[in-house]
Design an enzyme around this catalytic site. Structure first.
Site, PDB file in Angstrom:
ATOM      1  N   GLY A  88     -13.236   3.057  -2.307  1.00 44.84           N
ATOM      2  CA  GLY A  88     -12.004   2.482  -2.508  1.00 44.84           C
ATOM      3  C   GLY A  88     -11.543   1.920  -3.447  1.00 44.84           C
ATOM      4  O   GLY A  88     -10.606   0.962  -3.277  1.00 44.84           O
ATOM      5  N   GLU A 127       0.395  -0.990   0.180  1.00 41.37           N
ATOM      6  CA  GLU A 127      -0.154   0.160   0.119  1.00 41.37           C
ATOM      7  C   GLU A 127       0.886   1.284  -0.348  1.00 41.37           C
ATOM      8  O   GLU A 127       1.897   1.078   0.613  1.00 41.37           O
ATOM      9  CB  GLU A 127      -1.260  -0.450   1.099  1.00 41.37           C
ATOM     10  CG  GLU A 127      -2.174   0.653   0.886  1.00 41.37           C
ATOM     11  CD  GLU A 127      -2.846   0.209  -0.233  1.00 41.37           C
ATOM     12  OE1 GLU A 127      -3.242   0.054  -1.222  1.00 41.37           O
ATOM     13  OE2 GLU A 127      -3.930  -1.338   0.804  1.00 41.37           O
ATOM     14  N   HIS A 128      -0.001   2.252  -0.892  1.00 38.79           N
ATOM     15  CA  HIS A 128       1.429   3.096  -1.022  1.00 38.79           C
ATOM     16  C   HIS A 128       2.652   2.932  -1.782  1.00 38.79           C
ATOM     17  O   HIS A 128       3.675   4.276  -1.633  1.00 38.79           O
ATOM     18  CB  HIS A 128       1.012   3.927   0.239  1.00 38.79           C
ATOM     19  CG  HIS A 128      -0.027   4.970   0.487  1.00 38.79           C
ATOM     20  ND1 HIS A 128      -0.153   5.681   0.106  1.00 38.79           N
ATOM     21  CD2 HIS A 128      -1.218   4.603   1.273  1.00 38.79           C
ATOM     22  CE1 HIS A 128      -2.120   6.509   0.836  1.00 38.79           C
ATOM     23  NE2 HIS A 128      -2.217   5.870   1.114  1.00 38.79           N
ATOM     24  N   ASP A 130      -4.007   1.224  -9.884  1.00 34.27           N
ATOM     25  CA  ASP A 130      -5.380   0.602 -10.014  1.00 34.27           C
ATOM     26  C   ASP A 130      -6.016   0.245 -11.691  1.00 34.27           C
ATOM     27  O   ASP A 130      -6.522  -0.247 -11.400  1.00 34.27           O
ATOM     28  CB  ASP A 130      -6.556   1.907  -9.293  1.00 34.27           C
ATOM     29  CG  ASP A 130      -5.922   2.518  -7.957  1.00 34.27           C
ATOM     30  OD1 ASP A 130      -5.552   1.582  -7.350  1.00 34.27           O
ATOM     31  OD2 ASP A 130      -6.262   3.407  -7.742  1.00 34.27           O
ATOM     32  N   ASP A 132       2.868   1.391  -4.964  1.00 39.84           N
ATOM     33  CA  ASP A 132       3.105   2.158  -6.377  1.00 39.84           C
ATOM     34  C   ASP A 132       3.456   3.531  -6.899  1.00 39.84           C
ATOM     35  O   ASP A 132       4.632   3.495  -7.717  1.00 39.84           O
ATOM     36  CB  ASP A 132       1.497   1.960  -6.656  1.00 39.84           C
ATOM     37  CG  ASP A 132       0.823   3.094  -6.365  1.00 39.84           C
ATOM     38  OD1 ASP A 132       0.986   3.694  -6.327  1.00 39.84           O
ATOM     39  OD2 ASP A 132      -0.183   3.060  -8.001  1.00 39.84           O
ATOM     40  N   GLU A 185      -6.209  10.217 -15.478  1.00 32.58           N
ATOM     41  CA  GLU A 185      -6.758  10.655 -14.483  1.00 32.58           C
ATOM     42  C   GLU A 185      -5.885  11.400 -13.515  1.00 32.58           C
ATOM     43  O   GLU A 185      -6.466  12.914 -13.143  1.00 32.58           O
ATOM     44  CB  GLU A 185      -6.450   9.654 -13.577  1.00 32.58           C
ATOM     45  CG  GLU A 185      -7.233   9.621 -11.969  1.00 32.58           C
ATOM     46  CD  GLU A 185      -8.296   8.614 -10.802  1.00 32.58           C
ATOM     47  OE1 GLU A 185      -8.252   7.754 -11.809  1.00 32.58           O
ATOM     48  OE2 GLU A 185      -8.375   8.550 -10.485  1.00 32.58           O
ATOM     49  N   SER A 188     -13.550   1.933  -8.574  1.00 24.98           N
ATOM     50  CA  SER A 188     -15.270   2.810  -9.817  1.00 24.98           C
ATOM     51  C   SER A 188     -14.252   3.488 -10.835  1.00 24.98           C
ATOM     52  O   SER A 188     -14.313   2.971 -11.947  1.00 24.98           O
ATOM     53  CB  SER A 188     -15.735   3.143  -8.836  1.00 24.98           C
ATOM     54  OG  SER A 188     -16.272   4.245  -8.546  1.00 24.98           O
ATOM     55  N   GLY A 196     -16.702   5.707  -4.285  1.00 30.74           N
ATOM     56  CA  GLY A 196     -16.032   6.415  -3.309  1.00 30.74           C
ATOM     57  C   GLY A 196     -16.153   5.654  -2.198  1.00 30.74           C
ATOM     58  O   GLY A 196     -16.236   6.034  -1.022  1.00 30.74           O
TER      59      GLY A 196
END
Ligand code: GLA
Length: 397
Positions: free
Chosen positions: A128, A38-39, A176, A41, A164, A131, A126
């Protein structure tokens, strides 16, 4: 998850009702949950997500001019734009993701024309579970299906990430979009976010389930805190470079290096860097353990990851901690942690088949007792990334 066949039939019906012709293609692209890493990437590091059985579906056909018409069946809203000048839609914010994809394709000189589109998704918004990435990838993949441009899966993931970052204005990493495009059924995907090499890792060989628990907490702080964390990681690299001149990202700092030089960093930056350095190491270890079928060992690393995100990276919150602690107390849970950016959103737990019912009941009750609302729980399966869908066209046309 509503049945894909029914949903795709509804999407075709809606398409015909709106545009008077049948769609030329239909695709789906899933949401994701990250098992560990996590965190990491945006630090050029390693991640291990799965694509899940909740996805965005897109049906489309050429409009024969430069107009793109997007209809969202979830929101019952339409957003229309011209490829001659792609601007933001300030009301239908969801449409800025596909708009960004079209904008990026143009910047890459990839020829596309106008399209009519219907969209239906069941990835909770929303929460996480990405989507937005699944919408970007579904739209890009659908455009590729009808305009047949050359683009590898990894290239498409990067293009959607840039859409994005640069159009929708969210500074996310690559995870993602990558997993939404390239996920593999029954596997997690080990991704090297620097080289974009990836490797499927078998997951469900031994009777386990992945359960995602949504805290339903609005993730208010997430954008500003996310950017702060990114900046702190960059600061750590700048400072560590004095001792380790060859590094360009925290990915290049080994646990041994960090032991030697980490003390030089100011306390907050040091905690952030410590999380990243060890989290990368945990992902590498996780891949080894999963290949050996050592789910217990992997589960322990998930738990360590949560503690590190809570205490060192400081992106957890009371709701996430309560959910994770509730999961840790259920017998048959191998591991549980917050997943995604943090400050709300979801936890992910690896649960023995025999413990699933107990988990659903006990975690739900405990969360409700301590937080005051019932969480949403999803039993997830690892699915393929973006795929074209077969569909039938009714006779009326
Ligand atoms: C969000 C971002 C991802 C990743 C995670 C944290 O989901 O979109 O790129 O940085 O946070 O691991």
């Amino acid at each position: 998850m509503a049945d894909i066949e029914n949903r795709s039939k509804d999407l075709v019906d809606k398409f015909i009702e709106l545009y008077g012709v049948a769609p030329a293609a239909m695709v789906k692209s899933p949401g994701r949950v990250n098992l560990i890493g996590e965190h990491t990437d945006y630090n050029d590091g390693y991640v291990l997500p799965i694509a899940i059985n909740y996805e965005t579906m897109v049906a489309l056909a050429p409009s024969n001019d430069s107009t793109v018409c997007l209809y969202s069946s979830n929101l019952d809203r339409t957003s229309v734009f011209s490829l001659d000048k792609i601007v933001h839609d300030r009301i239908n914010k969801w449409s800025n993701y596909p708009r960004g994809v079209a904008w990026m394709l143009q910047r890459k000189n990839i020829p596309i024309e106008g399209v009519n589109v219907t969209i239906d998704g069941d990835v909770p918004m929303g929460a996480g579970l990405s989507s937005s990435a699944s919408l970007e990838v579904a739209f890009a993949f659908a455009l590729q299906a009808i305009f047949e441009f050359e683009m590898s899966g990894a290239e498409m993931a990067v293009l959607c990430q840039k859409a994005e970052n640069d159009f929708a204005g969210v500074k996310c990493g690559i995870m993602d979009q990558f997993i939404s495009r390239l996920g593999k059924k029954d596997h997690a995907l080990f991704i090297d976010c620097r080289t974009l090499d990836y490797q499927p890792v078998p997951l469900l060989q031994s009777g386990i389930k992945v359960i995602v628990a949504d805290t339903l907490k609005k993730r208010g702080l997430v954008d500003s805190e996310y950017n702060t964390r990114r900046a702190q990681c960059e600061e750590a690299v700048t400072l560590l470079k004095r001792r380790l001149p060859g590094i360009t990202a925290l990915r290049d700092v080994s646990v041994a290096d960090f032991r030697k030089y980490g003390m030089d960093l100011p306390p907050t930056v040091r905690r952030r860097a410590e999380h990243i350095v060890h989290e990368n190491d945990r992902v590498l270890e996780s891949v080894k353990l999963l290949k050996q079928g050592n789910i217990e060992g992997f589960g322990k690393l998930m738990n360590e990851s949560h503690i590190s995100l809570r205490d060192l990276y400081e992106v957890s919150c009371r709701e996430l901690d309560v959910m994770v602690e509730a999961a840790w107390n259920v017998k048959g849970v191998y591991g549980s942690r917050m997943t995604g950016a943090g400050f709300g959103g979801c936890t992910v737990s690896l649960v023995d088949d025999s413990a699933v019912d107990d988990f659903l009941k006990r975690v739900s009750n405990e969360y409700k007792a301590r937080i005051g609302i019932a969480p949403k729980l999803y039993v997830c399966t690892p699915e393929n990334g973006a795929e074209q869908l077969e569909y039938e066209v009714p006779e009326i046309i």
